[in-house]
Design a protein around this motif. Structure first.
Motif, mmCIF file in Angstrom:
data_model
loop_
_atom_site.group_PDB
_atom_site.id
_atom_site.type_symbol
_atom_site.label_atom_id
_atom_site.label_comp_id
_atom_site.label_asym_id
_atom_site.label_seq_id
_atom_site.Cartn_x
_atom_site.Cartn_y
_atom_site.Cartn_z
ATOM 1 N N UNK A 143 0.937 -1.248 0.033
ATOM 2 C CA UNK A 143 -0.103 -0.050 -0.148
ATOM 3 C C UNK A 143 0.889 1.220 -0.129
ATOM 4 N N UNK A 144 2.001 1.133 -0.450
ATOM 5 C CA UNK A 144 2.939 2.273 -0.334
ATOM 6 C C UNK A 144 3.870 2.177 -1.588
ATOM 7 N N UNK A 145 4.530 3.416 -1.773
ATOM 8 C CA UNK A 145 5.640 3.340 -3.090
ATOM 9 C C UNK A 145 7.016 3.872 -2.319
ATOM 10 N N UNK A 146 6.894 4.182 -1.030
ATOM 11 C CA UNK A 146 7.751 4.264 -0.111
ATOM 12 C C UNK A 146 8.789 3.149 0.191
ATOM 13 N N UNK A 147 9.958 2.967 -0.278
ATOM 14 C CA UNK A 147 10.714 1.758 -0.192
ATOM 15 C C UNK A 147 10.779 1.110 1.445
ATOM 16 N N UNK A 148 10.948 2.308 2.193
ATOM 17 C CA UNK A 148 10.843 2.196 3.609
ATOM 18 C C UNK A 148 9.685 1.406 4.044
ATOM 19 N N UNK A 149 8.571 2.077 3.829
ATOM 20 C CA UNK A 149 7.209 1.392 4.115
ATOM 21 C C UNK A 149 7.330 -0.364 3.579
ATOM 22 N N UNK A 150 7.697 -0.267 2.334
ATOM 23 C CA UNK A 150 7.715 -1.559 1.706
ATOM 24 C C UNK A 150 8.360 -2.629 2.600
ATOM 25 N N UNK A 151 9.428 -2.392 2.794
ATOM 26 C CA UNK A 151 10.207 -3.216 3.692
ATOM 27 C C UNK A 151 9.599 -3.211 5.051
ATOM 28 N N UNK A 152 9.102 -2.420 5.697
ATOM 29 C CA UNK A 152 8.293 -2.483 6.907
ATOM 30 C C UNK A 152 6.959 -3.725 6.803
ATOM 31 N N UNK A 153 6.396 -3.397 5.681
ATOM 32 C CA UNK A 153 5.138 -4.028 5.287
ATOM 33 C C UNK A 153 5.700 -5.698 5.318
ATOM 34 N N UNK A 154 6.716 -5.856 5.029
ATOM 35 C CA UNK A 154 7.047 -7.417 4.781
ATOM 36 C C UNK A 154 7.377 -8.113 6.318
ATOM 37 N N UNK A 155 7.428 -7.337 7.221
ATOM 38 C CA UNK A 155 7.704 -7.881 8.508
ATOM 39 C C UNK A 155 6.089 -8.392 9.076
ATOM 40 N N UNK A 156 5.269 -8.122 8.402
ATOM 41 C CA UNK A 156 4.087 -8.574 8.953
ATOM 42 C C UNK A 156 3.836 -10.049 8.826
ATOM 43 N N UNK A 157 4.678 -10.684 7.860
ATOM 44 C CA UNK A 157 4.372 -11.956 7.490
ATOM 45 C C UNK A 157 5.569 -12.762 8.331
ATOM 46 N N UNK A 158 5.273 -13.974 8.687
ATOM 47 C CA UNK A 158 6.221 -14.915 9.564
ATOM 48 C C UNK A 158 7.496 -15.053 8.796
ATOM 49 N N UNK A 207 19.400 -3.898 -5.581
ATOM 50 C CA UNK A 207 18.862 -3.628 -4.274
ATOM 51 C C UNK A 207 17.516 -3.577 -4.205
ATOM 52 N N UNK A 208 16.736 -3.171 -5.591
ATOM 53 C CA UNK A 208 15.194 -3.109 -5.678
ATOM 54 C C UNK A 208 14.771 -4.378 -5.425
ATOM 55 N N UNK A 209 15.321 -5.293 -6.053
ATOM 56 C CA UNK A 209 14.931 -6.677 -5.845
ATOM 57 C C UNK A 209 14.986 -7.265 -4.343
ATOM 58 N N UNK A 210 16.130 -6.888 -3.603
ATOM 59 C CA UNK A 210 16.023 -7.145 -2.349
ATOM 60 C C UNK A 210 15.019 -6.169 -1.426
ATOM 61 N N UNK A 211 14.800 -5.182 -1.771
ATOM 62 C CA UNK A 211 13.849 -4.301 -0.940
ATOM 63 C C UNK A 211 12.551 -4.669 -1.031
ATOM 64 N N UNK A 212 12.220 -4.900 -2.458
ATOM 65 C CA UNK A 212 10.664 -5.391 -2.672
ATOM 66 C C UNK A 212 10.377 -6.595 -2.562
ATOM 67 N N UNK A 213 11.335 -7.622 -2.674
ATOM 68 C CA UNK A 213 10.875 -8.940 -2.604
ATOM 69 C C UNK A 213 11.421 -9.916 -1.534
ATOM 70 N N UNK A 214 12.548 -9.450 -0.818
ATOM 71 C CA UNK A 214 13.446 -10.080 -0.078
ATOM 72 C C UNK A 214 13.569 -9.446 1.272
ATOM 73 N N UNK A 215 12.962 -8.561 1.487
ATOM 74 C CA UNK A 215 12.529 -7.941 2.850
ATOM 75 C C UNK A 215 13.818 -7.137 3.366
ATOM 76 N N UNK A 216 14.643 -6.484 2.390
ATOM 77 C CA UNK A 216 15.604 -5.450 2.667
ATOM 78 C C UNK A 216 16.484 -6.062 3.592
ATOM 79 N N UNK A 217 16.682 -5.021 4.476
ATOM 80 C CA UNK A 217 17.752 -5.282 5.650
ATOM 81 C C UNK A 217 17.261 -6.108 6.629
ATOM 82 N N UNK A 218 16.018 -6.589 6.729
ATOM 83 C CA UNK A 218 15.517 -7.518 7.791
ATOM 84 C C UNK A 218 15.706 -8.865 7.644
#
Lengths: 405, 178, 348
Positions: free
Chosen positions: C183-198, C264-275
């Motif tokens: 629900x966001x185009x902000x890369x920070x938000x996208x990474x945070x969003x992925x944390x919702x899943x186990x 980097x984009x692949x990592x941020x958008x699909x692999x959960x970034x730095x988390x």
């Protein structure tokens, strides 16, 4: 839409070569392109013309031998053998059986080496880079085998008129046998990399089609012809050396395209290994150079009498034999001629000699497979895409040294 | 069919054309006049029992001072279907240095004929694109002729491509590192 | 666009003075550029080493231990090479082209969050910005192809423009699924969003999108099997045939930075970034001490390795197959992915 109709488009002319990464030497193609489609393709050759035929006329048969190395420098041994077979037939020299087997082994090793270089460059042209290094690694082994027999790796001049220069060692035989054991696995490695690769299939299946009738009509020979399903192989049609004593098949293609020619050459690897294996097993003991073989100082003028002083052989190992020129005629020169073809890796290498009875050929003509194959390029390329031009140059397997002579 | 039989067949079919039949080491060459060469070649190519579909080689030969008629164009024919071969030699005199092209029969003859023209100056009538092939386009002389000089110093008459190379190399000597 | 005010845009606390903030930003930029340059230098080294070992050879071995100084030697060599400009070429465009190519890709780095709280500019259209910048670099390529006044370069430029335009669409569409889920185009938000899943990454629900993104990223960065603009065996070197020395190096740089940005984009958008995936942290709690930057770089290196791996394996596509793949396969698949994601998102 009237505006678009009024727009004039123009073909671009691209000069591919003589310096271009994918033209296998100094081939130059003038391509007229309509977008990415080739409208017209005109090959220009001759940048490597060294006048081998003229040179041959001014050297004795024995000293003309090293000229043939420099024709097709990736399969020099086959060229030497082709030349020797032709001159032996002209001078009716009988080659000892052991030498015949050695030459067959060498010819087949050369076939493998040539096809290795071919698969390497062809795959590199199409963009598969790894095959290049895998196959070059294995070519090194063959060059080492050459080095064991004659000391040279590329321009060997190992066969002689009437046999070969020196006998092979036990070490060579063992190493060669090991090669035949291990090489089939290497072929599998190449095939794993490209054979079933979808991109490879897309780039080769249905590209560069030439029908069997057209292929014969254009004079194609070798794997390039056999890919179109014509089982023409000089080794079967007019056997020379030990080819009538070994058992092998001639692989042929079906769909007449780049992929089938590739398959043909891959199958030839296996057949060559089979031939080498048989030769190693059957090889008899004995001389490797016919006693009547001519030496370097082959007389320029034929001896008038049979008792003329015989020339020395190059090695001095056999007793100095009398030279066997055609019977001298008193009434002017008599021209005898002979066309002898051998199957080199690229196709049919023909030597046509006109002899006037002296130690030098009156006319030495070379029928080079690359020359004929380069001529068919316009037929293969016109109407295809630029990328297919590259695939087509690869598939006809040309070496410009042989093409330009 | 043996080459001798083929030669016999040609002799019967074209008695006025055949000049000489010669055998050497199981190969037979048939020397013919050049006038009806197309007809003869067509006969060899089309007759079902002969069927010479493979033009193994086409080349020229120069008998300068050795024979009355100076040039010969040599066709080495092979039949893949029947596995037999024959050699046809058409005589071409120096003052009428041309012969009919066989490109219409074998497409592969194209480059062979161009090379023959390049090396011997025999021109082929009916050839679609008769240009020099191995030598540069502005080359003078025909290198494989027997009277072509092997080594010479032509001075001013030298080929201009060679002169250019010499000039450039003279100029570049100034930059040579010693 | 809402930048959350200038301060928010710069990503700094609001109570510092403007001067200090600008200095902080400049330091950040310098750090990112320095790190990226070093990465590019050693990306070439690792490419040669990785491909070398895949091809049963050693790669660079002579300069320094195991050839470690090879990229520096290469850089020095390229820097001192003669800069040749074609006489008949368009001089200004010719000189401008490599600069555009490099700066477009380099500026895409500005919005990439490398670890928690570190990004040069925190803008809420980060993803769009990256897409825009990566397509801007195509201008550099086209200008290079045009201004060289060489037919090979020209064809390379044309091919490249067609390829970039076609694959840009697939690239954008493949990321729409991610946008829908976060629900966001902000890369920070996208990474945070992925944390919702186990499992902590969009890779699993968005596997189709990830696949399309990877293929399009290969095409976008002109890497094998889509390296048609610089197809060595056909077009000599494509659009940079006429370039030499430092200008050639700039194109090279641009290509590698683009590769890193795409990774980097692949990592941020699909692999959960730095988390790290939450499930992993739950099972192995000691992994929590690993800093985010390490996770991020491991994932980025994996993707860069993937680029090399593919290069060593597959042949090159033909131009018409490339277009067919882009328009007839990837774009419909991406649309299907969007529809499926929307339905699932709406239903649950």
């Amino acid at each position: 839409m009237a505006v678009i109709k009024d727009l004039k488009t123009k073909e671009i002319t691209i000069n591919m070569g003589p310096q271009h990464p994918a033209t296998h030497g100094v081939l130059r193609l003038m391509l007229e392109l309509d977008g990415e489609t080739v409208v017209k393709c005109t090959p220009y050759i001759g940048y490597l013309h060294r006048g081998t035929e003229k040179l041959g006329e001014n050297k004795t048969y024995a000293t003309a031998l090293p000229l043939t190395d420099r024709l097709d420098y990736v399969s020099s041994m086959s060229n030497n053998i082709g030349f020797c077979v032709a001159v032996e037939k002209l001078l009716s020299i009988k080659v000892p059986e052991r030498a015949q087997y050695i030459r067959t082994i060498m010819a087949e090793l050369t076939r493998i080496a040539n096809h290795i270089v071919w698969i390497a460059t062809h795959a590199l042209d199409i963009g598969a880079m790894t095959v290049f290094l895998y196959s070059m690694r294995d070519r090194e082994w063959i060059l080492d085998l050459y080095e064991m027999t004659c000391g040279a790796r590329l321009t060997v001049s190992y066969p002689r008129i009437g046999g070969v220069r020196c006998d092979v060692t036990r070490e060579f035989m063992e190493s060669c046998y090991q090669f035949t054991e291990e090489f089939p696995e290497k072929i599998l490695q190449y095939e794993t990399l490209i054979d079933k690769n979808r991109i490879w299939l897309q780039r080769t299946v249905g590209i560069g089609i030439i029908s069997p009738e057209d292929a014969i009509n254009w004079g194609l020979t070798g794997p390039t012809l056999r890919g179109s399903g014509v089982p023409y192989d000089v080794r079967k049609f007019a056997p020379y050396d030990a080819y009538d004593k070994v058992d092998f098949e001639v692989p042929i293609g079906k769909n007449c395209d780049v992929y089938d020619r590739y398959r043909c050459r891959m199958d030839e690897f296996r057949q060559s290994v089979k031939i080498i294996r048989q030769c190693l097993e059957k090889m008899p003991e004995g001389l490797v150079l016919a006693p009547e073989a001519p030496g370097y100082d082959m007389p320029a003028v034929p001896p008038k009498k049979p008792a003329a002083p015989p020339p020395k052989t190059a090695e001095g190992e056999a007793p100095p034999p009398p030279p066997p020129p055609p019977p001298p005629e008193e009434t002017g020169p008599v021209f005898n001629e002979l066309y002898v073809a051998t199957e080199v890796p690229k196709g049919e290498l023909g030597f046509y000699f006109i002899s006037d009875g002296t130690g030098k050929p009156y006319r030495m003509r070379l029928r080079a497979p690359s020359f004929v194959h380069a001529g068919v390029l316009p037929k293969l390329c016109e109407g295809s895409l630029v990328a297919d031009v590259i695939a087509n140059i690869g598939t006809i397997d040309i070496v410009l040294g042989e093409c330009d002579r | 069919m043996t080459p001798q039989e083929i030669a016999q067949l040609i002799n019967e079919k074209f008695p006025s054309e055949v000049i000489d039949i010669k055998e050497f080491r199981d190969q037979v060459s048939v020397t013919v006049k050049k006038e009806k060469i197309i007809e003869l070649i067509k006969y060899l190519h089309d007759t079902p029992e002969l069927y010479f579909d493979h033009l193994a080689d086409l080349c020229g030969a120069d008998y300068h001072g050795k024979k009355d008629i100076r040039f010969e164009v040599v066709y080495n024919l092979f039949s893949i279907k029947h596995g037999h071969m024959i050699r046809i030699k058409a005589q071409v005199s120096e003052d009428d240095c041309k012969i009919d092209s066989v490109v219409s029969i074998w497409a592969g003859a194209n480059w062979h004929e161009r090379e023959c023209y390049d090396m011997y100056g025999i021109s082929f009538t009916g050839h679609p694109d008769l240009r020099r092939i191995l030598m540069p386009e502005d080359w003078e002389g025909y290198p494989l002729r027997k009277d072509y000089p092997l080594k010479s110093d032509l001075g001013e008459k030298e080929w201009k491509g060679y002169k250019q190379v010499v000039e450039v190399s003279e100029k570049n000597k100034a930059y040579e590192v010693r | 666009m809402d930048f959350n005010g200038f301060y928010g845009f710069l990503g700094c606390p609001q109570n510092t003075s403007l001067c200090v903030q600008i200095i902080i930003i400049l330091i950040k930029i310098a750090v990112v550029i320095a790190v990226t340059m070093l990465h590019v230098a050693y990306a070439t080294y690792f490419e040669r080493k990785v491909i070398g070992h895949m091809q049963v050879r050693l790669g660079p071995m002579r300069v320094g231990p195991h050839g470690l100084l090879q990229p520096i030697a290469d850089g020095v060599k390229l820097f001192f090479k003669e800069d040749v400009i074609p006489q008949a070429g368009d001089k200004w465009v010719f000189q401008l082209a490599p600069i555009i190519a490099v700066f477009a890709t380099l500026s895409a780095l500005a919005v990439i969050p490398i670890f928690e709280g570190f990004m040069i500019a925190n803008i809420n259209v980060g993803l769009l910005y990256i897409l825009a910048m990566s397509s801007l670099s195509a201008y550099g390529i086209i200008m290079a192809g045009w201004s060289s006044n060489s037919k090979y370069a020209f064809l390379g430029g044309l091919r490249s423009s067609a390829q970039v335009i076609s694959y840009e669409i697939a690239l954008g569409l493949s990321l729409v699924g991610v946008m829908l889920m976060s629900g966001s185009l902000n890369l920070y938000e996208i990474v945070k969003g992925q944390q919702e899943y186990w499992y902590g990454m969009y890779l699993i629900p968005q596997f189709l999108g990830y696949f399309i993104f990877l293929v399009a990223a290969f095409a976008e960065t002109n890497r094998t099997p889509f390296d048609l603009p610089e197809a060595e065996s056909e077009l000599v070197a494509g659009y940079f045939t006429e370039y030499s020395g430092m200008r050639f190096a700039l194109f090279f740089l641009g290509e590698y930075i683009a590769m890193i940005v795409m990774a980097c984009v692949a990592v941020i958008c699909f692999w959960g970034g730095w988390t790290a995936p939450p499930i992993l942290l739950k099972w192995f709690p000691f992994l929590a001490v690993v800093p985010g930057i390490v996770w991020f770089f491991i994932k980025v290196y994996f993707h860069i390795f993937l680029f090399y791996w593919v290069r060593a394996t597959v042949p090159r596509y033909r131009y018409d197959f490339l277009m067919r793949l882009g328009w007839k396969v990837l774009i419909p698949l991406a649309l299907l992915n969007i529809v499926a994601t929307s339905i699932i998102k709406y239903a649950f």
